[in-house]
Design a protein around this motif. Structure first.
Motif, mmCIF file in Angstrom:
data_model
loop_
_atom_site.group_PDB
_atom_site.id
_atom_site.type_symbol
_atom_site.label_atom_id
_atom_site.label_comp_id
_atom_site.label_asym_id
_atom_site.label_seq_id
_atom_site.Cartn_x
_atom_site.Cartn_y
_atom_site.Cartn_z
ATOM 1 N N UNK A 178 0.815 -1.201 0.000
ATOM 2 C CA UNK A 178 0.000 0.000 0.000
ATOM 3 C C UNK A 178 0.861 1.268 0.000
ATOM 4 N N UNK A 179 2.149 1.079 -0.099
ATOM 5 C CA UNK A 179 3.048 2.211 -0.319
ATOM 6 C C UNK A 179 2.710 2.819 -1.668
ATOM 7 N N UNK A 180 2.353 4.084 -1.664
ATOM 8 C CA UNK A 180 1.860 4.705 -2.893
ATOM 9 C C UNK A 180 1.658 6.196 -2.676
ATOM 10 N N UNK A 181 1.285 6.867 -3.761
ATOM 11 C CA UNK A 181 0.887 8.273 -3.719
ATOM 12 C C UNK A 181 -0.636 8.308 -3.830
ATOM 13 N N UNK A 182 -1.280 8.918 -2.861
ATOM 14 C CA UNK A 182 -2.739 8.911 -2.793
ATOM 15 C C UNK A 182 -3.303 10.295 -3.083
ATOM 16 N N UNK A 183 -4.378 10.303 -3.851
ATOM 17 C CA UNK A 183 -5.059 11.558 -4.168
ATOM 18 C C UNK A 183 -6.542 11.452 -3.839
ATOM 19 N N UNK A 184 -7.033 12.518 -3.245
ATOM 20 C CA UNK A 184 -8.459 12.677 -3.013
ATOM 21 C C UNK A 184 -8.993 13.647 -4.058
ATOM 22 N N UNK A 185 -10.207 13.431 -4.525
ATOM 23 C CA UNK A 185 -10.808 14.313 -5.521
ATOM 24 C C UNK A 185 -12.259 14.575 -5.169
ATOM 25 N N UNK A 186 -12.759 15.715 -5.623
ATOM 26 C CA UNK A 186 -14.181 16.007 -5.434
ATOM 27 C C UNK A 186 -14.736 16.626 -6.701
ATOM 28 N N UNK A 187 -16.047 16.472 -6.886
ATOM 29 C CA UNK A 187 -16.741 17.064 -8.029
ATOM 30 C C UNK A 187 -18.119 17.508 -7.574
ATOM 31 N N UNK A 188 -18.671 18.463 -8.317
ATOM 32 C CA UNK A 188 -19.866 19.150 -7.853
ATOM 33 C C UNK A 188 -21.032 18.206 -7.611
ATOM 34 N N UNK A 189 -21.361 17.382 -8.598
ATOM 35 C CA UNK A 189 -22.557 16.558 -8.467
ATOM 36 C C UNK A 189 -22.445 15.375 -9.402
ATOM 37 N N UNK A 190 -22.861 14.271 -8.939
ATOM 38 C CA UNK A 190 -22.791 13.062 -9.750
ATOM 39 C C UNK A 190 -23.594 13.246 -11.029
ATOM 40 N N UNK A 191 -23.006 12.849 -12.131
ATOM 41 C CA UNK A 191 -23.737 12.843 -13.385
ATOM 42 C C UNK A 191 -23.584 14.100 -14.207
ATOM 43 N N UNK A 192 -23.152 15.178 -13.601
ATOM 44 C CA UNK A 192 -22.955 16.384 -14.399
ATOM 45 C C UNK A 192 -21.556 16.359 -14.997
ATOM 46 N N UNK A 193 -21.399 17.005 -16.101
ATOM 47 C CA UNK A 193 -20.071 17.062 -16.707
ATOM 48 C C UNK A 193 -19.280 18.212 -16.126
ATOM 49 N N UNK A 194 -18.922 18.029 -14.895
ATOM 50 C CA UNK A 194 -18.139 19.057 -14.220
ATOM 51 C C UNK A 194 -16.732 18.529 -13.973
ATOM 52 N N UNK A 195 -15.833 19.433 -13.774
ATOM 53 C CA UNK A 195 -14.450 19.045 -13.546
ATOM 54 C C UNK A 195 -14.286 18.499 -12.143
ATOM 55 N N UNK A 196 -13.304 17.641 -11.985
ATOM 56 C CA UNK A 196 -12.934 17.128 -10.676
ATOM 57 C C UNK A 196 -11.746 17.928 -10.158
ATOM 58 N N UNK A 197 -11.767 18.204 -8.863
ATOM 59 C CA UNK A 197 -10.673 18.909 -8.211
ATOM 60 C C UNK A 197 -9.899 17.893 -7.378
ATOM 61 N N UNK A 198 -8.590 17.944 -7.482
ATOM 62 C CA UNK A 198 -7.754 16.997 -6.761
ATOM 63 C C UNK A 198 -6.974 17.680 -5.647
ATOM 64 N N UNK A 199 -6.752 16.923 -4.585
ATOM 65 C CA UNK A 199 -5.850 17.384 -3.540
ATOM 66 C C UNK A 199 -4.401 17.279 -3.988
ATOM 67 N N UNK A 200 -3.496 17.694 -3.119
ATOM 68 C CA UNK A 200 -2.083 17.734 -3.467
ATOM 69 C C UNK A 200 -1.377 16.403 -3.248
ATOM 70 N N UNK A 201 -2.082 15.460 -2.711
ATOM 71 C CA UNK A 201 -1.493 14.127 -2.608
ATOM 72 C C UNK A 201 -0.928 13.817 -1.230
ATOM 73 N N UNK A 202 -0.927 12.540 -0.902
ATOM 74 C CA UNK A 202 -0.309 12.028 0.322
ATOM 75 C C UNK A 202 0.617 10.888 -0.076
ATOM 76 N N UNK A 203 1.884 11.075 0.215
ATOM 77 C CA UNK A 203 2.844 10.018 -0.106
ATOM 78 C C UNK A 203 3.014 9.141 1.123
ATOM 79 N N UNK A 204 2.555 7.896 0.988
ATOM 80 C CA UNK A 204 2.573 6.940 2.096
ATOM 81 C C UNK A 204 3.630 5.875 1.854
ATOM 82 N N UNK A 205 4.436 5.638 2.863
ATOM 83 C CA UNK A 205 5.410 4.550 2.837
ATOM 84 C C UNK A 205 5.126 3.628 4.011
ATOM 85 N N UNK A 206 4.934 2.342 3.709
ATOM 86 C CA UNK A 206 4.690 1.341 4.742
ATOM 87 C C UNK A 206 5.902 0.411 4.782
ATOM 88 N N UNK A 207 6.553 0.358 5.931
ATOM 89 C CA UNK A 207 7.768 -0.462 6.037
ATOM 90 C C UNK A 207 7.511 -1.694 6.918
#
Lengths: 110, 114
Positions: B85-114
Motif C-alpha cells: 500500500x506504499x503509494x501516492x494517494x489523491x483525493x478528488x471532489x466534483x460538484x454533483x454526480x452525473x454532471x459534466x463538471x471538472x474534478x478537483x484533486x488534492x495535493x497528494x499524500x505520499x505513504x510509505x509502509x515499512x
C-alpha cells in the motif's frame, strides 16, 4: 469505458504550440473526452473537456475529429510551466469515474 | 479559495499500524473519491462517494475503508497497512454526480509502509 492511446512523450519549444494527440477509437456516443495534466507529483489539474464540438478555454483548445475517434489538445503558446504529464480520458455521462492511462509526458524546452 | 485538502502530505508507518488520511473540500461538492498512483499503473480509483452516507468500491478497494459522515470530509482508512500500500494517494471532489463538471484533486499524500 473507452480506452485511450497517447504517445509516451513529446517535446515542444517554449512559445510554440504544443499539439498533444489522443486516440479513442472505441468511444461511445455518450462519452466525453477530458484532459487533465499532472505537474511533477502534484494532484491532477483539469484542463478542458468536450463531446463532439471543438472547445476552447483560457488554458487550451480541444479539437475532436468528426468521427470522434481521436482528439488533439492544443496549448497555443507553451511555457516551461506547461511541462507535465497530460492525460486524455473518456468519461461516461452519468458517472464521475475517471480512468487515467499513462498519459503523455510533455517537456517544454527553452 | 476552492480546494481539496489532504493530510498528512507525507507519512511513513509500519506494517499493521492503523492510519487515517484525511480529505476535506470546501466547495460543497457531493462527489468525492480516492485514487492511488503507482509507477507504470497510472491513477486507480479506490473508493468513491456520491453523497453523505453513500460510498462504493472503485477498482482497487482491498485493504481500505472510507466513511462519509459529512459532505465535506472523506477520510481514507487503512486498518492494517502493508508494504504493497506504499503509494501516492489523491483525493478528488466534483460538484454533483452525473454532471459534466471538472474534478478537483488534492495535493497528494505520499505513504510509505515499512
Amino acid at each position: 469505458d473507452a480506452k485511450t492511446t497517447q504517445p509516451t512523450s513529446m517535446d515542444c519549444a517554449e512559445g510554440r504550440a504544443a499539439n498533444l494527440p489522443c486516440n479513442h477509437s472505441t468511444i461511445s456516443g455518450n462519452e466525453y473526452v477530458y484532459w487533465y495534466r499532472q505537474i511533477h507529483s502534484q494532484g491532477p489539474q483539469y484542463i478542458i473537456h468536450g463531446l463532439k464540438n471543438n472547445e476552447t478555454n483560457e488554458m487550451a483548445s480541444l479539437i475532436i475529429t468528426e468521427d470522434r475517434k481521436s482528439s488533439t489538445l492544443i496549448l497555443p503558446h507553451a511555457t516551461l510551466r506547461d511541462t507535465a504529464v497530460y492525460y486524455c480520458i473518456v468519461r461516461v455521462v452519468g458517472t464521475d469515474k475517471l480512468i487515467f492511462g499513462t498519459g503523455t509526458r510533455l517537456q517544454v524546452f527553452p | 479559495e476552492a480546494q481539496v485538502t489532504q493530510n498528512p502530505r507525507y507519512l511513513i508507518t509500519v506494517t499493521g499500524k492503523k492510519l487515517t488520511v484525511t480529505c476535506s473540500q470546501n466547495m460543497n461538492h457531493e462527489y468525492m473519491s480516492w485514487y492511488r498512483q503507482d509507477p507504470g499503473l497510472g491513477l486507480r480509483q479506490i473508493y468513491y462517494s456520491m453523497n453523505v452516507e453513500v460510498t462504493d468500491k472503485g477498482d482497487v478497494p482491498e485493504g481500505y475503508k472510507v466513511s462519509r459522515k459529512e459532505k465535506r470530509n472523506f477520510p481514507l482508512i487503512l486498518e492494517s497497512p502493508s508494504p504493497n500500500q506504499t503509494s501516492l494517494y489523491f483525493c478528488a471532489s466534483a460538484k454533483q454526480t452525473g454532471l459534466n463538471t471538472e474534478a478537483f484533486f488534492g495535493q497528494g499524500t505520499r505513504l510509505t509502509v515499512v
